[in-house]
Design an enzyme around this catalytic site. Structure first.
Site, mmCIF file in Angstrom:
data_model
loop_
_atom_site.group_PDB
_atom_site.id
_atom_site.type_symbol
_atom_site.label_atom_id
_atom_site.label_comp_id
_atom_site.label_asym_id
_atom_site.label_seq_id
_atom_site.Cartn_x
_atom_site.Cartn_y
_atom_site.Cartn_z
ATOM 1 N N GLY A 155 -37.382 5.651 -6.204
ATOM 2 C CA GLY A 155 -36.339 4.562 -6.400
ATOM 3 C C GLY A 155 -35.939 4.487 -4.156
ATOM 4 O O GLY A 155 -37.754 3.875 -3.941
ATOM 5 N N ARG A 156 -34.580 3.682 -3.513
ATOM 6 C CA ARG A 156 -34.961 2.843 -2.315
ATOM 7 C C ARG A 156 -35.522 3.982 -1.030
ATOM 8 O O ARG A 156 -36.888 3.464 -0.206
ATOM 9 C CB ARG A 156 -34.101 2.188 -2.595
ATOM 10 C CG ARG A 156 -32.852 1.650 -3.024
ATOM 11 C CD ARG A 156 -32.189 1.318 -3.343
ATOM 12 N NE ARG A 156 -31.252 2.280 -3.540
ATOM 13 C CZ ARG A 156 -30.661 1.922 -5.016
ATOM 14 N NH1 ARG A 156 -30.594 1.170 -5.473
ATOM 15 N NH2 ARG A 156 -29.903 2.951 -5.396
ATOM 16 N N ILE A 157 -35.405 5.411 -1.016
ATOM 17 C CA ILE A 157 -35.927 5.911 -0.238
ATOM 18 C C ILE A 157 -36.583 6.461 -0.396
ATOM 19 O O ILE A 157 -37.950 6.783 1.076
ATOM 20 C CB ILE A 157 -34.565 7.397 -0.255
ATOM 21 C CG1 ILE A 157 -33.487 6.698 -0.083
ATOM 22 C CG2 ILE A 157 -35.085 8.152 0.641
ATOM 23 C CD1 ILE A 157 -32.103 7.916 0.062
ATOM 24 N N ARG A 178 -38.655 8.466 -13.943
ATOM 25 C CA ARG A 178 -38.128 8.044 -14.936
ATOM 26 C C ARG A 178 -38.617 6.376 -15.628
ATOM 27 O O ARG A 178 -38.821 6.682 -16.606
ATOM 28 C CB ARG A 178 -36.520 7.730 -14.719
ATOM 29 C CG ARG A 178 -36.108 8.639 -15.399
ATOM 30 C CD ARG A 178 -34.374 8.536 -15.377
ATOM 31 N NE ARG A 178 -33.935 7.814 -14.290
ATOM 32 C CZ ARG A 178 -32.716 7.994 -13.545
ATOM 33 N NH1 ARG A 178 -32.355 8.526 -14.093
ATOM 34 N NH2 ARG A 178 -32.411 7.340 -12.989
ATOM 35 N N THR A 236 -34.838 15.764 1.262
ATOM 36 C CA THR A 236 -33.869 15.178 1.891
ATOM 37 C C THR A 236 -32.880 14.633 0.233
ATOM 38 O O THR A 236 -31.943 13.938 1.004
ATOM 39 C CB THR A 236 -34.461 14.350 2.470
ATOM 40 O OG1 THR A 236 -35.146 13.036 1.474
ATOM 41 C CG2 THR A 236 -35.324 14.476 3.698
ATOM 42 N N ARG A 238 -30.927 16.569 -2.302
ATOM 43 C CA ARG A 238 -29.871 17.502 -3.295
ATOM 44 C C ARG A 238 -30.337 19.053 -3.348
ATOM 45 O O ARG A 238 -31.913 18.913 -3.964
ATOM 46 C CB ARG A 238 -29.461 16.811 -4.412
ATOM 47 C CG ARG A 238 -28.182 16.360 -4.158
ATOM 48 C CD ARG A 238 -27.240 16.233 -3.238
ATOM 49 N NE ARG A 238 -25.864 15.243 -3.474
ATOM 50 C CZ ARG A 238 -27.063 14.012 -2.748
ATOM 51 N NH1 ARG A 238 -26.928 14.089 -1.463
ATOM 52 N NH2 ARG A 238 -25.676 13.226 -2.261
ATOM 53 N N GLU A 267 -24.346 23.826 0.875
ATOM 54 C CA GLU A 267 -24.741 23.397 1.868
ATOM 55 C C GLU A 267 -23.423 23.704 2.934
ATOM 56 O O GLU A 267 -22.259 23.745 1.631
ATOM 57 C CB GLU A 267 -24.339 22.093 1.822
ATOM 58 C CG GLU A 267 -26.340 21.701 1.693
ATOM 59 C CD GLU A 267 -26.069 20.739 1.973
ATOM 60 O OE1 GLU A 267 -25.308 19.765 1.757
ATOM 61 O OE2 GLU A 267 -27.418 19.918 1.570
ATOM 62 N N HIS A 286 -28.300 18.544 6.640
ATOM 63 C CA HIS A 286 -28.405 17.553 6.123
ATOM 64 C C HIS A 286 -27.906 15.680 6.831
ATOM 65 O O HIS A 286 -26.901 15.484 6.846
ATOM 66 C CB HIS A 286 -26.817 17.786 5.094
ATOM 67 C CG HIS A 286 -27.343 16.609 4.131
ATOM 68 N ND1 HIS A 286 -26.556 16.859 2.822
ATOM 69 C CD2 HIS A 286 -27.495 15.160 3.767
ATOM 70 C CE1 HIS A 286 -25.959 15.532 1.767
ATOM 71 N NE2 HIS A 286 -26.457 14.730 2.312
ATOM 72 N N ILE A 287 -28.761 15.313 7.965
ATOM 73 C CA ILE A 287 -28.891 14.552 8.511
ATOM 74 C C ILE A 287 -29.004 13.304 8.173
ATOM 75 O O ILE A 287 -29.284 12.427 8.631
ATOM 76 C CB ILE A 287 -29.025 14.845 9.874
ATOM 77 C CG1 ILE A 287 -30.429 14.991 10.100
ATOM 78 C CG2 ILE A 287 -28.579 15.751 10.603
ATOM 79 C CD1 ILE A 287 -31.144 14.582 11.756
ATOM 80 N N GLY A 288 -29.827 13.044 7.040
ATOM 81 C CA GLY A 288 -31.127 11.677 6.559
ATOM 82 C C GLY A 288 -29.917 10.681 6.628
ATOM 83 O O GLY A 288 -30.443 9.561 7.452
HETATM 84 C C1 8YV Z 1 -24.204 11.424 3.316
HETATM 85 C C2 8YV Z 1 -25.886 12.151 0.932
HETATM 86 O O1 8YV Z 1 -24.288 12.218 4.442
HETATM 87 O O2 8YV Z 1 -25.799 9.451 0.599
HETATM 88 C C3 8YV Z 1 -25.976 10.172 0.190
HETATM 89 O O3 8YV Z 1 -25.827 11.074 -1.219
HETATM 90 O O4 8YV Z 1 -25.950 12.925 1.100
HETATM 91 C C4 8YV Z 1 -25.592 11.463 2.545
HETATM 92 O O5 8YV Z 1 -25.635 9.984 3.422
HETATM 93 C C5 8YV Z 1 -22.591 11.928 2.585
HETATM 94 O O6 8YV Z 1 -22.867 12.400 1.107
HETATM 95 C C6 8YV Z 1 -21.734 12.326 3.564
HETATM 96 O O7 8YV Z 1 -20.796 11.838 2.481
#
Ligand code: 8YV
Length: 325
Positions: A155-157, A178, A236, A238, A267, A286-288
């Site tokens: 996807g985008r990421i 998919r 990055t 889940r 988490e 979880h700093i994405g």
């Molecule tokens: C967030 C994320 O930090 O966008 C998502 O799905 O997991 C992260 O960008 C997190 O969900 C904060 O709400």
């Protein structure tokens, strides 16, 4: 329209919400709400603007019949029972695009950190184990140039990660998704492969798919057994995608080479997790999306979705548009 915002979001979004005459903002008086207190706030509102991982399931919808829309501060919506929301004509929105670069940057960072054993080496410096007497055969990393990146979920990421890897390290891109994406295949000379081929051929396997509970532990012992012994696993997306006992076993028995995780299950990760004792992992909390730019973008988009609903306009990034059919 009453909007319950559980946490203050970056300025760009707060300004929009506070500046609207259509929105009556409800904010909690305390930072840490119990589930019951949180539900009490939700019951008062028509729109829930939600930061974090509160669960919106059938039980929630039963208990909060006044809720008409949920605007998430995340691209992921695995914590929302979408079918159940759609059945009740409750709109759900997320925050795609604005965080794709930031999140893929973290995947790219983890890939390099693991390849060059960055956290292990930093620990050596920190703990006074930087040996002045160089052993040229010890603690060597691996180069990424010309290796194969396997993207699970293009996807985008996933696309942004593939692009960086292609142009920075001339990596070959294979992907499993998919649906096939012929445009990206052409642009990045990427090859669509089956899940098994992805697992078997990737030198770096990076997870970017949307998560749903049916995919829990998809990356397990049977999968790690098929991977290359030099393979690096990056997640990055889940934490639930990976069986952490199995990945520990794979990392300690040499079935795979290393792992870079920005997400874990649960988490926060427990400080007693066996994975933390390993030298071939790099784990981040979880700093994405945690950059000024991405979080501002998320705040603005979440607020735009809220305002659109309150003003009876089309919501920019609705997850379940079928509710309007
Ligand atoms: C967030 C994320 O930090 O966008 C998502 O799905 O997991 C992260 O960008 C997190 O969900 C904060 O709400």
């Amino acid at each position: 329209m009453k909007v319950f915002l559980n946490k203050t979001i970056p300025q760009a979004g707060m300004r929009l919400l506070q500046g609207s005459t259509k929105v009556e903002l409800i904010q909690p008086t305390s930072e840490n709400l119990s589930k019951e207190e949180w539900l009490d706030y939700c019951r008062q509102a028509a729109i829930i603007a939600n930061v974090g991982k509160n669960t919106f399931d059938k039980d929630f919808f039963d208990q909060c019949p006044n809720v008409k829309a949920i605007a998430l501060f995340s691209v992921g919506y695995d914590h929302v029972a979408i079918e159940e929301a759609s059945k009740r004509k409750i709109a759900v929105t997320n925050t795609p695009n604005v965080l794709s670069k930031a999140t893929s940057d973290v995947a790219f960072l983890l890939m390099q950190a693991v390849a060059r054993k960055a956290s292990y080496n930093f620990d050596k410096v920190r703990t006074g184990k930087w040996d002045a007497d160089l052993d040229p055969t010890e603690d060597l990393g691996q180069q990424l140039y010309g290796k194969t990146l396997g993207v699970f979920g293009l996807g985008r990421i996933g696309y942004e990660m593939a692009k960086k890897s292609k142009y920075a390290f001339d990596m070959d891109i294979i992907y499993h998704n998919r649906n096939r994406n012929h445009q990206i295949e052409k642009e990045l000379d990427a090859q669509y492969v089956s899940f098994n081929e992805l697992v078997q051929l990737a030198d770096v396997l990076s997870i970017h798919a949307n998560y749903s509970y049916e995919q829990e532990n998809l990356f397990n012992r049977a999968v790690f057994e098929q991977m290359k012994s030099n393979a690096i696993l990056i997640n990055t997306a889940r934490g639930g995608f990976i069986n952490e006992d199995d990945v520990y076993e794979a990392l300690t028995s040499g079935k795979i080479w290393g792992a870079g995780l920005d997400v874990t299950n649960p988490e926060p990760m427990k400080t007693t997790s066996a994975l933390l004792s390993l030298s071939n992992v790099c784990i981040l909390p979880h700093i994405g999306s945690a950059t000024e730019e991405a979080r501002n973008g998320m705040a603005e988009l979440m607020a735009q979705n809220v305002l659109a609903f309150a003003e009876n306009r089309e919501m920019p990034t609705i997850v379940n548009p079928e509710i309007y059919l």
